[in-house]
Scaffold this motif. Structure first.
Motif, mmCIF file in Angstrom:
data_model
loop_
_atom_site.group_PDB
_atom_site.id
_atom_site.type_symbol
_atom_site.label_atom_id
_atom_site.label_comp_id
_atom_site.label_asym_id
_atom_site.label_seq_id
_atom_site.Cartn_x
_atom_site.Cartn_y
_atom_site.Cartn_z
ATOM 1 N N MET A 19 12.681 -8.380 8.029
ATOM 2 C CA MET A 19 13.295 -7.378 7.166
ATOM 3 C C MET A 19 12.524 -7.161 5.870
ATOM 4 N N LEU A 20 11.961 -8.223 5.298
ATOM 5 C CA LEU A 20 11.259 -8.078 4.023
ATOM 6 C C LEU A 20 10.044 -7.150 4.145
ATOM 7 N N PRO A 21 9.188 -7.280 5.175
ATOM 8 C CA PRO A 21 8.098 -6.315 5.312
ATOM 9 C C PRO A 21 8.572 -4.874 5.432
ATOM 10 N N ILE A 22 9.674 -4.665 6.160
ATOM 11 C CA ILE A 22 10.218 -3.309 6.303
ATOM 12 C C ILE A 22 10.650 -2.767 4.942
ATOM 13 N N MET A 23 11.357 -3.601 4.178
ATOM 14 C CA MET A 23 11.826 -3.164 2.864
ATOM 15 C C MET A 23 10.663 -2.944 1.903
ATOM 16 N N ILE A 24 9.666 -3.825 1.946
ATOM 17 C CA ILE A 24 8.483 -3.672 1.095
ATOM 18 C C ILE A 24 7.767 -2.365 1.444
ATOM 19 N N PHE A 25 7.643 -2.062 2.735
ATOM 20 C CA PHE A 25 7.000 -0.817 3.171
ATOM 21 C C PHE A 25 7.763 0.394 2.649
ATOM 22 N N ILE A 26 9.087 0.385 2.804
ATOM 23 C CA ILE A 26 9.906 1.515 2.339
ATOM 24 C C ILE A 26 9.789 1.692 0.823
ATOM 25 N N VAL A 27 9.895 0.577 0.096
ATOM 26 C CA VAL A 27 9.772 0.632 -1.372
ATOM 27 C C VAL A 27 8.393 1.155 -1.762
ATOM 28 N N GLY A 28 7.347 0.706 -1.060
ATOM 29 C CA GLY A 28 5.991 1.169 -1.349
ATOM 30 C C GLY A 28 5.840 2.661 -1.152
ATOM 31 N N ILE A 29 6.385 3.199 -0.056
ATOM 32 C CA ILE A 29 6.320 4.641 0.207
ATOM 33 C C ILE A 29 7.045 5.414 -0.883
ATOM 34 N N ILE A 30 8.233 4.919 -1.289
ATOM 35 C CA ILE A 30 9.007 5.583 -2.349
ATOM 36 C C ILE A 30 8.198 5.647 -3.639
ATOM 37 N N PHE A 31 7.439 4.595 -3.922
ATOM 38 C CA PHE A 31 6.662 4.539 -5.160
ATOM 39 C C PHE A 31 5.268 5.151 -5.022
ATOM 40 N N VAL A 33 2.793 4.585 -2.757
ATOM 41 C CA VAL A 33 1.696 3.785 -2.203
ATOM 42 C C VAL A 33 1.307 4.389 -0.852
ATOM 43 N N LYS A 34 0.014 4.450 -0.551
ATOM 44 C CA LYS A 34 -0.439 4.986 0.727
ATOM 45 C C LYS A 34 0.166 4.176 1.877
ATOM 46 N N PRO A 35 0.589 4.874 2.966
ATOM 47 C CA PRO A 35 1.273 4.168 4.067
ATOM 48 C C PRO A 35 0.529 2.953 4.595
ATOM 49 N N GLY A 36 -0.797 3.077 4.791
ATOM 50 C CA GLY A 36 -1.573 1.946 5.304
ATOM 51 C C GLY A 36 -1.531 0.759 4.370
ATOM 52 N N LYS A 37 -1.666 1.023 3.071
ATOM 53 C CA LYS A 37 -1.647 -0.032 2.068
ATOM 54 C C LYS A 37 -0.267 -0.672 1.984
ATOM 55 N N ALA A 38 0.778 0.176 2.050
ATOM 56 C CA ALA A 38 2.157 -0.333 1.995
ATOM 57 C C ALA A 38 2.463 -1.192 3.219
ATOM 58 N N LEU A 39 1.945 -0.775 4.386
ATOM 59 C CA LEU A 39 2.192 -1.529 5.614
ATOM 60 C C LEU A 39 1.513 -2.896 5.563
ATOM 61 N N PRO A 275 -0.043 -4.403 -4.442
ATOM 62 C CA PRO A 275 -0.101 -2.932 -4.368
ATOM 63 C C PRO A 275 1.247 -2.270 -4.593
ATOM 64 N N ILE A 276 2.335 -2.942 -4.210
ATOM 65 C CA ILE A 276 3.668 -2.376 -4.406
ATOM 66 C C ILE A 276 4.008 -2.364 -5.897
ATOM 67 N N GLN A 277 3.672 -3.445 -6.594
ATOM 68 C CA GLN A 277 3.923 -3.505 -8.036
ATOM 69 C C GLN A 277 3.125 -2.445 -8.774
ATOM 70 N N GLU A 278 1.863 -2.276 -8.379
ATOM 71 C CA GLU A 278 1.033 -1.256 -9.025
ATOM 72 C C GLU A 278 1.591 0.135 -8.784
ATOM 73 N N GLY A 279 2.037 0.378 -7.553
ATOM 74 C CA GLY A 279 2.648 1.675 -7.235
ATOM 75 C C GLY A 279 3.906 1.920 -8.046
ATOM 76 N N ALA A 280 4.733 0.870 -8.191
ATOM 77 C CA ALA A 280 5.977 0.992 -8.964
ATOM 78 C C ALA A 280 5.682 1.312 -10.427
#
Length: 423
Positions: A19-31, A33-39, A275-280
């Motif tokens: 679940m955490l990777p899924i949530m991190i990916f979703i949060v990354g897309i919202i902020f 972050v490029k899909p590949g990088k978020a994944l 990358p998620i923090q930077e995107g946020a």
């Protein structure tokens, strides 16, 4: 309501590593972050969480039996058994109101972020059960659904505010920049332990003592290495449990392994978060200037610091000793002893890693926690009846994570105060 509970249990049942990777990916897309990088970031975080869970399992499977051996060896006879947080969380999710709290917690968190009441985006959905436990406590005492939901919201708001306030120390001490700990137990223990620790640091004589991992390493050389500290503490637990020499060596090496491996697992997880923090940060700076947002993560990340692990492990025999000598205590600490390192997650950085100050502060907090857990036993016993099997010979159960949790105890007292209004 039963269908909602089943859905929630199904989502939580797949575990943090999925679940955490899924949530991190979703949060990354919202902020943005490029899909590949978020994944890749999400997968890396999931792998880090797998590593952390493996080390935590190693910790609990070693400390748990050692604690049980200590209990038997010293013939402790207390009438309320510490059933541990897994049992209490199961009892919590069995309450219909707990399932309702999942969407409530998410909505309240988002509203608080958009209204700038908090900087923490709590993505640690497994620990939402703490909010559910607060709601279930209020519901069991008052019989009121709406008051139970209000109590759960009060608990959540308090936890998020504590997470915000302590995030700078989390970044400074643990090196977890952009991360906060909205874990209910860590926040509640910190709420008591941080001011108590400040008072301890002002005591003449004690204020001159500064013993952190680096100090120990400088003064004791190889014996100050985190892995060697783990071996020494583990061996001490084995000796107190009455283990024979081979098993003393085994638990010592296991604790040494925990002290060595945990920081490395946390480092892997943090690589995925970068990358998620930077995107946020970029997302928020474009919309609200320099406002910072914290990703709310499990306080288990704190065990990457040797001072936190050492403090938590030293508190295991101290907690058992307190249970015997503390007037008014009826709780026999057991299942939650292995999770004490998570409880001290915010206390240790407030003392800048000073192990002596941390242990003294945590000893005072744990004495209070045992008394609160004793007071909580009737409600927690009611919550878990028919849901989980009680330990052999136990008529009443409680635990340190929930029953010894200061925030949850305040919810209990508030519920008892207003209960006459609903009956």
């Amino acid at each position: 309501m039963g269908a909602l509970t089943d859905i929630i249990q199904g989502i939580l049942g797949v575990g943090a590593s999925v679940m955490l990777p899924i949530m991190i990916f979703i949060v990354g897309i919202i902020f943005g972050v490029k899909p590949g990088k978020a994944l890749v970031g999400g997968i890396t975080v999931g792998i880090g969480m797998i590593g952390i869970n493996l080390v935590v399992d190693l910790l609990t499977s070693s400390v748990g039996p050692a604690a049980q051996a200590m209990v038997k060896r010293f013939g402790l006879h207390l009438t309320v058994i510490d059933a541990g947080w897994p049992a209490v969380s199961s009892g919590t999710w069995a309450q219909p109101i707990a399932a309702v709290m999942i969407p409530v917690v998410i909505i309240v968190n988002l509203v608080m972020i958009f209204t700038k009441m908090t900087k923490t985006l709590d993505i640690d959905i497994w620990n939402y059960w703490h909010m559910g436990a607060a709601a279930a406590t209020a519901y069991i005492v008052t019989g009121s659904w709406w008051f139970g939901i209000v109590a759960g919201i009060i608990y959540e708001v308090a936890v998020l505010l504590i997470a915000d306030k302590t995030a700078p120390k989390v970044a400074e001490f643990y090196g977890l920049d952009g991360v906060s700990f909205p874990t209910g137990s860590a926040a509640a223990y910190g709420l008591l332990g941080i001011p108590i620790g400040w008072l301890v640091s002002k005591i003449p004589g004690l204020n001159k003592i500064d013993v952190d991992a680096q100090t120990i390493q400088k003064k004791f050389g190889i014996f100050g290495e985190p892995m060697v500290m783990g071996i020494v503490i583990g061996a001490a637990l084995g000796i107190l449990g009455g283990y024979d020499l081979p098993n003393i060596a085994k638990i010592g090496m296991t604790m040494g392994g925990v002290m060595f491996l945990m920081p490395r697992m946390v480092k892997v997880l943090m690589e995925g978060l970068i990358p998620i923090q930077e995107g946020a940060q970029n997302f928020l700076q474009k919309r609200s200037g320099d406002r910072k947002i914290y990703l709310g993560m499990d306080a288990a990340l704190s065990t990457g610091a040797p001072e936190t692990l050492a403090t938590g492990l030293l508190m295991v025999p101290i907690t058992l000793f307190l249970a015997v000598i503390l007037p008014g205590n009826r709780v026999l600490p057991f299942a939650d002893l292995a999770t004490i390192p998570f409880f001290v997650a915010l206390i240790v950085p407030s003392r800048k890693g000073n192990i002596i100050h941390s242990v003294i502060s945590c000893t005072i907090v744990m004495a209070l926690a045992l008394l609160m857990a004793t007071d909580f036993s009737d409600v927690l016993t009611e919550m878990m009846k028919g849901v989980v099997a009680f330990p052999q010979g136990a008529a009443h159960v409680s635990n340190l994570d929930t029953g010894g949790n200061f925030l949850n105890w305040l919810i209990l007292k508030l519920s008892q105060l207003v209960s006459p209004l609903f009956h």
